[in-house]
Every structure is written in C-alpha cells, then in structure tokens.
Design a protein around this motif. Structure first.
Motif, PDB file in Angstrom:
ATOM      1  N   ALA A 157       0.832  -1.204   0.000  1.00 30.28           N
ATOM      2  CA  ALA A 157       0.000   0.000   0.000  1.00 30.28           C
ATOM      3  C   ALA A 157       0.870   1.259   0.000  1.00 30.28           C
ATOM      4  O   ALA A 157       0.550   2.252  -0.668  1.00 30.28           O
ATOM      5  N   PHE A 160       2.075   1.720  -3.401  1.00 35.17           N
ATOM      6  CA  PHE A 160       0.984   2.300  -4.197  1.00 35.17           C
ATOM      7  C   PHE A 160       0.950   3.815  -4.033  1.00 35.17           C
ATOM      8  O   PHE A 160       0.816   4.556  -5.005  1.00 35.17           O
ATOM      9  N   SER A 175     -11.116  -4.558  -6.587  1.00 35.90           N
ATOM     10  CA  SER A 175     -10.611  -5.604  -5.708  1.00 35.90           C
ATOM     11  C   SER A 175     -11.634  -6.687  -5.443  1.00 35.90           C
ATOM     12  O   SER A 175     -11.293  -7.774  -5.014  1.00 35.90           O
ATOM     13  N   ASP A 256      -2.534  -2.311  -5.744  1.00 33.89           N
ATOM     14  CA  ASP A 256      -3.755  -2.145  -4.957  1.00 33.89           C
ATOM     15  C   ASP A 256      -4.426  -3.479  -4.691  1.00 33.89           C
ATOM     16  O   ASP A 256      -4.844  -3.783  -3.567  1.00 33.89           O
ATOM     17  N   TYR A 260      -4.552  -5.618  -1.019  1.00 37.91           N
ATOM     18  CA  TYR A 260      -5.841  -5.997  -0.445  1.00 37.91           C
ATOM     19  C   TYR A 260      -5.900  -7.496  -0.146  1.00 37.91           C
ATOM     20  O   TYR A 260      -6.354  -7.915   0.917  1.00 37.91           O
ATOM     21  N   ARG A 312     -13.054  -1.350   2.202  1.00 41.53           N
ATOM     22  CA  ARG A 312     -12.886  -1.937   0.883  1.00 41.53           C
ATOM     23  C   ARG A 312     -14.107  -2.756   0.459  1.00 41.53           C
ATOM     24  O   ARG A 312     -14.571  -2.649  -0.674  1.00 41.53           O
ATOM     25  N   GLN A 318     -11.335   2.166  -2.801  1.00 42.58           N
ATOM     26  CA  GLN A 318     -10.085   1.689  -3.380  1.00 42.58           C
ATOM     27  C   GLN A 318      -9.238   2.890  -3.707  1.00 42.58           C
ATOM     28  O   GLN A 318      -9.691   4.027  -3.694  1.00 42.58           O
ATOM     29  N   ALA A 323      -5.316   2.933   0.992  1.00 40.88           N
ATOM     30  CA  ALA A 323      -3.859   2.754   1.053  1.00 40.88           C
ATOM     31  C   ALA A 323      -3.269   3.559   2.208  1.00 40.88           C
ATOM     32  O   ALA A 323      -2.341   3.095   2.882  1.00 40.88           O
TER      33      ALA A 323
END
Length: 354
Positions: A157, A160, A175, A256, A260, A312, A318, A323
């Motif tokens: 994360a 990201f 996700s 991402d 997750y 999420r 997302q 993150a």
C-alpha cells in the motif's frame, strides 16, 4: 559442525543474501531493461527464506521447543514469514516491485537481530513456566505470521502511494470484481483521455466533456466522447487530468489488488491469534483479557485493519484512501509487535531497553 557455529553462519548468511537481494531489486527498478535481475531477486528471497528456516530448525533441535521464546528467534521468524509472504505476493502479482518494498524491511530486521541484539538475547535458554505450553506454537506462530502478512500488505500500500503520488486515482470496485464499478474519472485516465470541465453559458450546471483520440478502450470498443452533468457552482475552471502510462496504471492496479489480498490473508490470522492468546492467558493467568499493553495494541491493530477491510468490501473504497489507512496500519503493527515489548511494560516484555 557445532550448532552454535551453524546458527551464527546461517544468520549472517541470511543478512548477506537479503542485502544483495535488496540491491538487485532496487537495481531492477532503476534499470528495468537488465535481464535476469528479476529472477535473481526472487532466487535471493527464496535462499534467504531457506537459510532462516534452517536456522530456526537448528534452534528447535538444540533447545527442544519451538523457537519463539525470545526476541532474536521472534525477529527471525518474522523475517521468514515476510520472505514467504513476499514469494506468494510476487507470484500472484508477477511484479518485481514487491521486492523493492519488502527486501529492505526483511534485511533491516535481520541486521537488527544479528548485529544489534546482545549475545545473551541471541542464545537459547530454558523456557519459563508460563511458556511451557502447546499454546506457544499455536498462538505465537499465528500472530507472527499475521504480522508478516499485514506488514507485506501495508508495504505494498505504501508502494501504491509512492507510485501514485500527486495523482487522484480511484480504483473503485476492482478488488472485489472485474472493475465495472470504477469511477468514470479513472476510466478516462486509464484510456488516456483529457478531461476538461467547462461551464455552459446558458446554465449554472458545469459540463464534464471527455475528448479522446481514435483508439480502443479497456473493453475493446472504440473511444468516444463522453458527457456527464454534475451539479456544482457555476465557475469558469479548466481541469486537465494528466494521463498515466498504461504500464504505470497496470502496476498501480496490481499493487492495490495484491495489497488488499495479502491484508485479507493476514487479518483472519490476527483474529485467530488473538483468540488463541486469550485462551492461553486464561489457562496461564486465570483471565481471558487483562488490558495488558500488548493486548491493547493487538486490539488496536485488529480495529485498524478491520476498518480497512470494511472500507474496501462494504464501502467500496479503493485507491489512495484505503492505502493511507493500510500505511498507518504498518506503524501500528510495529508498535504492537516491538514497541510495547521493548519498553519492558506488562506481561509481554523482552525487557531490554528499560
């Protein structure tokens, strides 16, 4: 070969291999065209994982109990878990950027255990009465694996956030589905479309007009202009969304999604570990929960990642918002795992700093 000499050789070998592996991953990220670097990085993590497994196995053979009784063994078990989760995540994502984030953390933990801890804390000693239980393996090993998975997911994360710095990207729904719920803004950016916001002179309602060159979008159909009305105050403002390269957007979506999934693996392990710890606490101390600092921070860690998964799955978050929450969880895990222990407070204490 003497077991002590073997252990010293294995922990130093683990550090050396992880250090070289970190350089390989960083070199591969800086110079992606160099061949064989990705395979060398993966091989390095696998070799380090095997070295640490042999180290823990040798200590288990020597001491006669599962090697999770002191900080030295705990740190190496955590590193073994991080390298194992890394290999799983890298295989799932097919991205070598995973190693750019995980290799330095694994190397740093190994260096701390090998070079910083005093010799008495590195040697195996007889278990105290409270630890002479089958719950030692059942509770502590599950907790350590959960920490490893949550750390790897949080590191992805953070990666990201670094890759998408300065970009407001939403990956809504990808996700838990195929991406049909992604925001229109993300779809346009991914298609390389320039988004211009204009105000209609006849109306107080601005218009979002998307213009695209000839080409094909993600669904294989021809790109067309899109017109969406959004109720806002009448202004004369132009917003231009900077297009992202397809490679970078693919990397963003992969980070991402894998973050997750890895956190989704670590959270159930954390839940099982906390429950097992409560049962063991009742057996050893006569109480399921005593609000010991370690227990309190374990609950805080659970709540942080529960909020992440809730956002999420239920809220459909997302992109950068979850993150940031996962990156916060990285710090919380470290406080839970190491911070409260080294302060020497409570029933879970290594008692080194104080």
């Amino acid at each position: 070969m003497d077991l002590v000499v073997l252990q010293n050789w294995l922990d130093n070998a683990s550090f050396a291999v992880l250090f070289v592996t970190m350089l390989i991953y960083w070199g591969g990220a800086a110079f992606p065209g160099i061949p064989y670097l990705p395979a060398l990085g993966t091989s390095g993590m696998a070799i380090a994982n095997m070295c640490i497994a042999c180290l823990l196995g040798a200590r288990w053979w020597e001491a006669g109990y599962f090697p999770l009784s002191n900080l030295y063994e705990s740190l190496f078990f955590l590193t073994w878990g991080i390298t194992a989760i890394h290999l799983i995540a890298e295989n799932m994502s097919r991205s070598r950027l995973v190693g750019v984030a995980t290799a330095p953390v694994a190397m740093g933990i190994t260096a701390f255990a090998t070079m910083t801890l005093p010799a008495p804390m590195q040697s195996a000693e007889p278990l105290v009465p409270a630890l002479k239980s089958n719950w030692l393996m059942m509770h502590v090993s599950v907790m350590m694996l959960s920490y490893a998975a949550l750390m790897v997911g949080s590191l992805l994360a953070i990666a990201f956030l670094v890759v998408t710095r300065g970009q407001n990207i939403e990956l809504r729904g990808s996700s838990i589905g195929t991406g049909s719920f992604r925001s229109a803004n993300y779809q346009l950016r991914r298609s390389g479309v320039e988004v211009v916001r204009e105000t209609s002179p006849q109306s107080a309602t601005p218009l979002f007009i998307a213009r695209a060159d000839a080409g094909v979008d993600l669904n294989g159909s021809a790109k067309t202009a899109v017109l969406n009305k959004v109720e806002t105050k009448p202004t004369q403002k132009v917003d231009r969304a900077e297009p992202l390269s397809p490679q970078r957007l693919s990397l963003v979506e992969t980070l991402d999604n894998i973050s997750y999934r890895v956190i989704g693996l670590g959270f159930p392990l954390l839940t099982i570990g906390i429950i097992a710890g409560a049962v063991w606490a009742n057996e050893a101390w006569g109480s399921y929960w005593s609000w010991d600092p370690k227990e309190t921070w374990a609950l805080i860690t659970w709540l942080v990642f529960a909020a992440y998964l809730h956002a999420r799955i239920t809220r459909g978050w997302q992109g950068r918002r979850p993150a940031i929450l996962a990156a916060t969880g990285f710090a919380v895990v470290w406080v839970c795992y190491l911070g409260v222990n080294l302060l020497g407070k409570g029933l879970h204490s290594y008692g080194w700093f104080f």
